[in-house]
Motif scaffolding. Structure first.
Motif, PDB file in Angstrom:
ATOM      1  N   GLN A  72       0.838  -1.206   0.000  1.00 30.10           N
ATOM      2  CA  GLN A  72       0.000   0.000   0.000  1.00 30.10           C
ATOM      3  C   GLN A  72       0.869   1.252   0.000  1.00 30.10           C
ATOM      4  O   GLN A  72       0.616   2.206  -0.745  1.00 30.10           O
ATOM      5  CB  GLN A  72      -0.937  -0.014   1.208  1.00 30.10           C
ATOM      6  N   HIS A  73       1.899   1.244   0.832  1.00 32.27           N
ATOM      7  CA  HIS A  73       2.802   2.398   0.866  1.00 32.27           C
ATOM      8  C   HIS A  73       3.503   2.563  -0.471  1.00 32.27           C
ATOM      9  O   HIS A  73       3.717   3.698  -0.931  1.00 32.27           O
ATOM     10  CB  HIS A  73       3.839   2.240   1.986  1.00 32.27           C
ATOM     11  N   ALA A  74       3.867   1.470  -1.100  1.00 32.83           N
ATOM     12  CA  ALA A  74       4.518   1.555  -2.412  1.00 32.83           C
ATOM     13  C   ALA A  74       3.579   2.185  -3.424  1.00 32.83           C
ATOM     14  O   ALA A  74       3.979   3.065  -4.206  1.00 32.83           O
ATOM     15  CB  ALA A  74       4.951   0.166  -2.872  1.00 32.83           C
ATOM     16  N   ALA A  75       2.318   1.746  -3.407  1.00 31.35           N
ATOM     17  CA  ALA A  75       1.345   2.314  -4.343  1.00 31.35           C
ATOM     18  C   ALA A  75       1.177   3.813  -4.085  1.00 31.35           C
ATOM     19  O   ALA A  75       1.074   4.613  -5.018  1.00 31.35           O
ATOM     20  CB  ALA A  75       0.004   1.587  -4.207  1.00 31.35           C
ATOM     21  N   MET A  76       1.166   4.190  -2.826  1.00 29.93           N
ATOM     22  CA  MET A  76       1.020   5.607  -2.480  1.00 29.93           C
ATOM     23  C   MET A  76       2.250   6.400  -2.924  1.00 29.93           C
ATOM     24  O   MET A  76       2.135   7.519  -3.441  1.00 29.93           O
ATOM     25  CB  MET A  76       0.784   5.754  -0.979  1.00 29.93           C
ATOM     26  N   ALA A  77       3.429   5.824  -2.725  1.00 31.42           N
ATOM     27  CA  ALA A  77       4.654   6.536  -3.134  1.00 31.42           C
ATOM     28  C   ALA A  77       4.657   6.768  -4.639  1.00 31.42           C
ATOM     29  O   ALA A  77       4.985   7.859  -5.118  1.00 31.42           O
ATOM     30  CB  ALA A  77       5.887   5.745  -2.701  1.00 31.42           C
ATOM     31  N   VAL A  78       4.269   5.736  -5.380  1.00 26.66           N
ATOM     32  CA  VAL A  78       4.226   5.872  -6.843  1.00 26.66           C
ATOM     33  C   VAL A  78       3.174   6.909  -7.239  1.00 26.66           C
ATOM     34  O   VAL A  78       3.426   7.778  -8.091  1.00 26.66           O
ATOM     35  CB  VAL A  78       3.932   4.499  -7.492  1.00 26.66           C
ATOM     36  N   SER A  79       2.013   6.845  -6.599  1.00 29.31           N
ATOM     37  CA  SER A  79       0.935   7.780  -6.943  1.00 29.31           C
ATOM     38  C   SER A  79       1.296   9.226  -6.627  1.00 29.31           C
ATOM     39  O   SER A  79       0.818  10.138  -7.283  1.00 29.31           O
ATOM     40  CB  SER A  79      -0.342   7.400  -6.194  1.00 29.31           C
ATOM     41  N   CYS A  80       2.131   9.420  -5.618  1.00 26.95           N
ATOM     42  CA  CYS A  80       2.550  10.783  -5.251  1.00 26.95           C
ATOM     43  C   CYS A  80       3.766  11.234  -6.031  1.00 26.95           C
ATOM     44  O   CYS A  80       4.233  12.350  -5.837  1.00 26.95           O
ATOM     45  CB  CYS A  80       2.891  10.851  -3.759  1.00 26.95           C
ATOM     46  N   GLY A  81       4.292  10.377  -6.866  1.00 26.53           N
ATOM     47  CA  GLY A  81       5.484  10.758  -7.616  1.00 26.53           C
ATOM     48  C   GLY A  81       6.768  10.713  -6.816  1.00 26.53           C
ATOM     49  O   GLY A  81       7.773  11.303  -7.213  1.00 26.53           O
ATOM     50  N   LEU A  82       6.747  10.001  -5.677  1.00 27.74           N
ATOM     51  CA  LEU A  82       7.964   9.931  -4.857  1.00 27.74           C
ATOM     52  C   LEU A  82       8.926   8.853  -5.342  1.00 27.74           C
ATOM     53  O   LEU A  82      10.087   8.827  -4.941  1.00 27.74           O
ATOM     54  CB  LEU A  82       7.596   9.651  -3.387  1.00 27.74           C
ATOM     55  N   ALA A  83       8.433   7.956  -6.155  1.00 26.60           N
ATOM     56  CA  ALA A  83       9.287   6.932  -6.753  1.00 26.60           C
ATOM     57  C   ALA A  83       8.556   6.375  -7.958  1.00 26.60           C
ATOM     58  O   ALA A  83       7.325   6.406  -8.011  1.00 26.60           O
ATOM     59  CB  ALA A  83       9.594   5.816  -5.751  1.00 26.60           C
ATOM     60  N   ASP A  84       9.307   5.876  -8.929  1.00 20.69           N
ATOM     61  CA  ASP A  84       8.700   5.283 -10.127  1.00 20.69           C
ATOM     62  C   ASP A  84       8.552   3.773 -10.011  1.00 20.69           C
ATOM     63  O   ASP A  84       7.555   3.210 -10.439  1.00 20.69           O
ATOM     64  CB  ASP A  84       9.546   5.606 -11.364  1.00 20.69           C
ATOM     65  N   TYR A  85       9.589   3.132  -9.489  1.00 21.49           N
ATOM     66  CA  TYR A  85       9.574   1.677  -9.334  1.00 21.49           C
ATOM     67  C   TYR A  85       9.967   1.370  -7.890  1.00 21.49           C
ATOM     68  O   TYR A  85      11.125   1.553  -7.502  1.00 21.49           O
ATOM     69  CB  TYR A  85      10.578   0.997 -10.267  1.00 21.49           C
TER      70      TYR A  85
END
Lengths: 393, 152
Positions: free
Chosen positions: A89-102
């Motif tokens: 869930q945190h990974a999905a949130m990070a990607v959605s916020c543009g904090l990481a791509d992969y």
């Protein structure tokens, strides 16, 4: 949010007793496989979230340094199994916020050398000395240590509250053992009948040995990215359709049910909001739409609680719901199709999420749920992720 | 001030030092542990709710009131749930195997995990229990319970 992110690569060392390997070695194996699966180079990874760190796992800093990952978003959760899906869930949130791509999500564990979990020699004993009780209510001066007793307290009260026969639990480990027998890497693969279950010794009564998950080592790495980037991956994307988090509070006992009254929970008649929950609303689905379910089954009673939590059946009805092959492969709602923690081995949910990826890619072989399009992960604490594939969109 | 209740004290023998099974004594929980030493079961009271709470917490989890007061409890309760250990996780308890741990519903409201001393058979949910204070080596006192023979 629905289908905005996806798993684009997955890899596992499998589960077993890997005496010669360290957590970082297991992590490395899974990471390499996940990168190859995704068709990604190591340099593409710019996020890293580790579920459990040392001593059972490898901490994020070791993983990043030793495996040559240069990330701009790193995170790690508390060292208990309950946060496996939270990592995704945190990974999905990070990607959605543009904090990481992969974002590389890692569940890597060396459990077999830790000693009896719940004993003083095992990791985490100091948590049992929290003066309001341990993470599973542990109270060592009362002789209460180890998570199995916590599940036992809640289970006995559950069967009392709903007037159900505890022997109905048998269907759960028996069914998951059947699934494990179709999984070459599962830890427990000997046939088990209901009679054999009932003859098995109590560990912490009312729970028997087969009600307890199997200790294994192993690692799973899942790479989360945006849905657009996932569609360019080698592998078929596993979309995240809906999510909801771990619930906490005075009415949430780790292995209990709201209203059951275990520890300091209030006593009331529990009613699940079923399809009204965030995970279903976000996914635009109902429980009846789920093709297969993976449940955090550290102990068999948790399966009952999770089925009720998400509204697959009414409170008090799960003991009947799991009978007659309903949760088996070929049943209405296949659960823990690779054997669960009970028989495949306890990898804190990660081998079950790996199984979701296989099922939705159509790569589960003899265990394949026909035309699987939606798969759900859930725990008794109410956290959940619903996944789908291209056919779901 | 009402006379203190009288709870039996049970001298517990250990083959190994049980000291590291006990949580640290802090300023916040000292009254609880001192209470047991003095033969009393004390619980924090939320002054707003007028309800005891357990375990020890800095505020009332129900209403948020942070006034700390302590009240003596009767030591009476019932079995809310129980487990029986057939395998040892703690060497200090190995000589008691198989032993029962109860989740006790105290009459005043809170619940407490505690050893159930020597039940003759399987306890039943609803069986009445009363407090026994275990005296451990090193001067620590620990709450335990025994069946009274009644059911409620």
């Amino acid at each position: 949010m629905r289908a905005a992110t996806a798993i684009c690569g997955a890899g596992t060392t499998g589960v077993g007793r890997f005496e010669a390997r360290t957590p970082i070695s297991l992590a490395s194996g899974a990471v390499s496989l996940a990168l190859a699966d995704a068709g990604l180079s190591r340099g593409s990874i710019d996020g890293l979230i580790v579920h459990i760190g040392s001593p059972r796992g490898a901490d994020y800093d070791e993983v990043a340094s030793q495996l040559g990952l240069r990330v701009r978003f790193a995170s790690q959760t508390w060292s208990h199994g309950r946060f496996g899906a939270t990592v995704l869930q945190h990974a999905a949130m990070a990607v959605s916020c543009g904090l990481a791509d992969y974002v590389l999500c890692l569940g890597a564990y060396k459990n077999s050398n830790l000693g009896l979990i719940g004993s003083k020699k095992s990791w985490g004993f100091e948590e049992s000395l929290r003066y309001a009780g341990g993470p599973h209510g542990e109270t060592p001066h009362a002789g209460f240590n180890g998570p199995v007793a916590a599940s036992g307290f809640a289970a006995r009260r559950y069967f009392h509250k709903y007037g159900q026969d505890p022997e109905k639990l048998a269907a759960i480990p028996v069914t998951f053992r059947q699934h494990a027998m179709l999984n070459p890497q599962a830890r427990q693969r000997k046939p088990m009948s209901v009679e054999q279950y009932l003859a098995a010794p109590y560990i912490v009564e009312p729970l028997r040995l087969p009600d307890c998950s199997s200790v294994v080592d192993g690692a799973v790495a899942l790479i989360v990215t945006s849905a657009e980037r996932a569609r360019t991956s080698r592998a078929s994307p596993t979309y995240i359709l809906g999510m909801q988090g771990v619930h906490a509070g005075p009415d949430e006992f780790i292995f209990g049910q709201p209203g059951l009254g275990v520890a300091q929970e209030s006593v009331f008649d529990y009613a699940s909001s079923g399809e009204g929950q965030d995970v279903y609303r976000m996914a635009g689905l109902k429980p009846a739409d789920i093709d297969l379910l993976q449940i955090y089954d550290a102990f068999s009673p948790l399966v009952l609680l999770t089925l009720e939590r998400f509204g697959f059946c009414k409170p008090g009805e799960a003991a009947d719901y799991v009978q007659h092959g309903r949760i088996g492969l070929g049943g209405d709602l296949p659960v823990n199709t690779s054997g669960g923690m009970l028989s495949e081995g306890h990898l804190n949910g990660w081998s079950q999420m790996m199984e979701i990826v296989r099922q939705l890619r159509g790569e589960a072989g003899e265990r394949q749920v026909a035309a699987a399009r939606t798969a759900q992960w859930g725990t008794a604490l109410g956290d959940s992720i619903i996944f789908g594939n291209e056919d779901t969109l | 001030m009402s006379p203190a209740l009288s709870h039996p004290v049970f001298e517990r023998d250990f083959a190994v030092d049980p000291g590291d099974l006990l949580p640290a004594v802090t300023a916040e929980n000292t009254p609880f542990w001192d209470g047991l030493r003095d033969g009393r079961l004390l619980a924090q009271i939320c002054v707003s709710c007028d309800a005891p709470r357990f375990p020890i917490a800095p505020i009332c989890p129900r209403c948020g009131d942070d006034t700390v007061a302590w009240r003596e409890l009767s030591g009476r309760g019932t079995i809310f749930s129980w487990v029986r250990y057939h395998r040892s996780y703690l060497p200090e308890f190995a000589d008691l195997l198989p032993y029962v741990v109860a989740l006790v519903q105290l009459d005043e409201g809170p619940r407490m995990f505690a050893r159930l001393i020597d039940p003759p058979n399987d306890p039943a949910i609803g069986d009445a229990v009363s407090l026994i204070i275990e005296r451990w080596p090193g001067g620590r006192h620990v709450p335990a319970f025994a069946l009274t023979g009644e059911s409620r």
